[in-house]
Design a protein around this motif. Structure first.
Motif, short mmCIF file in Angstrom:
data_model
loop_
_atom_site.label_atom_id
_atom_site.label_comp_id
_atom_site.label_asym_id
_atom_site.label_seq_id
_atom_site.Cartn_x
_atom_site.Cartn_y
_atom_site.Cartn_z
N VAL A 286 -8.92 -1.13 -1.22
CA VAL A 286 -8.03 -0.06 -1.68
C VAL A 286 -8.82 0.88 -2.58
O VAL A 286 -9.56 0.44 -3.45
CB VAL A 286 -6.86 -0.66 -2.48
N VAL B 231 0.91 4.15 -2.86
CA VAL B 231 0.61 5.56 -2.54
C VAL B 231 1.73 6.45 -3.05
O VAL B 231 1.49 7.49 -3.68
CB VAL B 231 0.39 5.75 -1.03
N GLY C 270 1.50 7.13 -6.56
CA GLY C 270 0.32 7.91 -6.95
C GLY C 270 -0.86 7.07 -7.42
O GLY C 270 -1.82 7.60 -7.96
N GLU C 271 -0.81 5.76 -7.23
CA GLU C 271 -1.87 4.86 -7.68
C GLU C 271 -3.03 4.77 -6.70
O GLU C 271 -4.18 4.69 -7.11
CB GLU C 271 -1.31 3.45 -7.92
N TRP C 272 -2.73 4.71 -5.41
CA TRP C 272 -3.75 4.53 -4.39
C TRP C 272 -3.73 5.71 -3.42
O TRP C 272 -2.70 6.33 -3.21
CB TRP C 272 -3.51 3.25 -3.60
N ARG C 273 -4.89 5.98 -2.80
CA ARG C 273 -4.95 7.11 -1.87
C ARG C 273 -5.59 6.80 -0.53
O ARG C 273 -5.43 7.53 0.43
CB ARG C 273 -5.74 8.25 -2.51
N ASP C 274 -6.39 5.73 -0.44
CA ASP C 274 -7.09 5.44 0.81
C ASP C 274 -7.33 3.94 0.92
O ASP C 274 -7.25 3.22 -0.07
CB ASP C 274 -8.43 6.20 0.83
N TYR C 275 -7.63 3.49 2.13
CA TYR C 275 -7.95 2.08 2.33
C TYR C 275 -8.98 1.93 3.45
O TYR C 275 -9.22 2.84 4.22
CB TYR C 275 -6.70 1.25 2.64
N TYR D 204 0.83 -1.20 0.00
CA TYR D 204 0.00 0.00 0.00
C TYR D 204 0.87 1.26 0.00
O TYR D 204 0.64 2.19 -0.78
CB TYR D 204 -0.94 0.00 1.21
N ARG E 72 -8.86 4.67 -4.91
CA ARG E 72 -8.14 5.77 -5.55
C ARG E 72 -8.57 7.08 -4.90
O ARG E 72 -7.78 7.97 -4.68
CB ARG E 72 -8.42 5.80 -7.05
N ARG E 73 -9.87 7.20 -4.63
CA ARG E 73 -10.42 8.35 -3.91
C ARG E 73 -11.32 7.81 -2.81
O ARG E 73 -11.93 6.77 -2.97
CB ARG E 73 -11.23 9.25 -4.84
N THR E 74 -11.46 8.57 -1.75
CA THR E 74 -12.22 8.10 -0.58
C THR E 74 -13.67 7.79 -0.90
O THR E 74 -14.22 6.83 -0.40
CB THR E 74 -12.14 9.16 0.54
#
Length: 112
Positions: free
Chosen positions: A55, A34, A37-42, A30, A57-59
């Motif tokens: 996982v 991040v 720049g691929e993932w932003r939240d979990y 994770y 990309r946006r919340t």
């Protein structure tokens, strides 16, 4: 508690959860995603038959991927699975690190 032992909630029902070593492997991937720049939240869910690491990309959207742990499948297809946004199983197996390799392909980029 070992990786196959569920924990009890306040209602007396048992729930499946990831243990510390499993979370370390997942959070390592994770963190790299991040940074790329691929993932932003979990999000993490501990349910009766499955533990899920989702996982985003946006919340506010649906998860890109779900990493699932299903103890009932440990003797069949495998304890772990990576599931895509459309519900398709991308990889299933007994070893978490090898199952997560399907997601690491996004980290490999052409360097010019």
């Amino acid at each position: 508690m070992n990786s196959l032992t569920p924990f009890s909630d306040q209602s007396g029902g048992e729930r499946v959860s990831f243990h510390r070593q499993e979370l370390a492997v997942i959070l390592s991937l994770y963190g790299r995603m991040v940074a790329a720049g691929e993932w932003r939240d979990y999000g993490i869910s501990a349910l009766r038959e499955v533990a899920v690491f989702s996982v985003f990309r946006r919340t506010a959207e649906h998860p890109l991927y779900r990493i699932e742990k299903r103890p009932k499948l440990r003797n069949r297809q495998g304890l772990y699975a990576v599931i895509g946004m459309d519900g398709q199983i991308l990889k299933r197996g007994h070893d978490l690190r090898s199952v997560l390799k399907v997601l690491e392909r996004k980290l490999i980029r052409v360097v010019e």
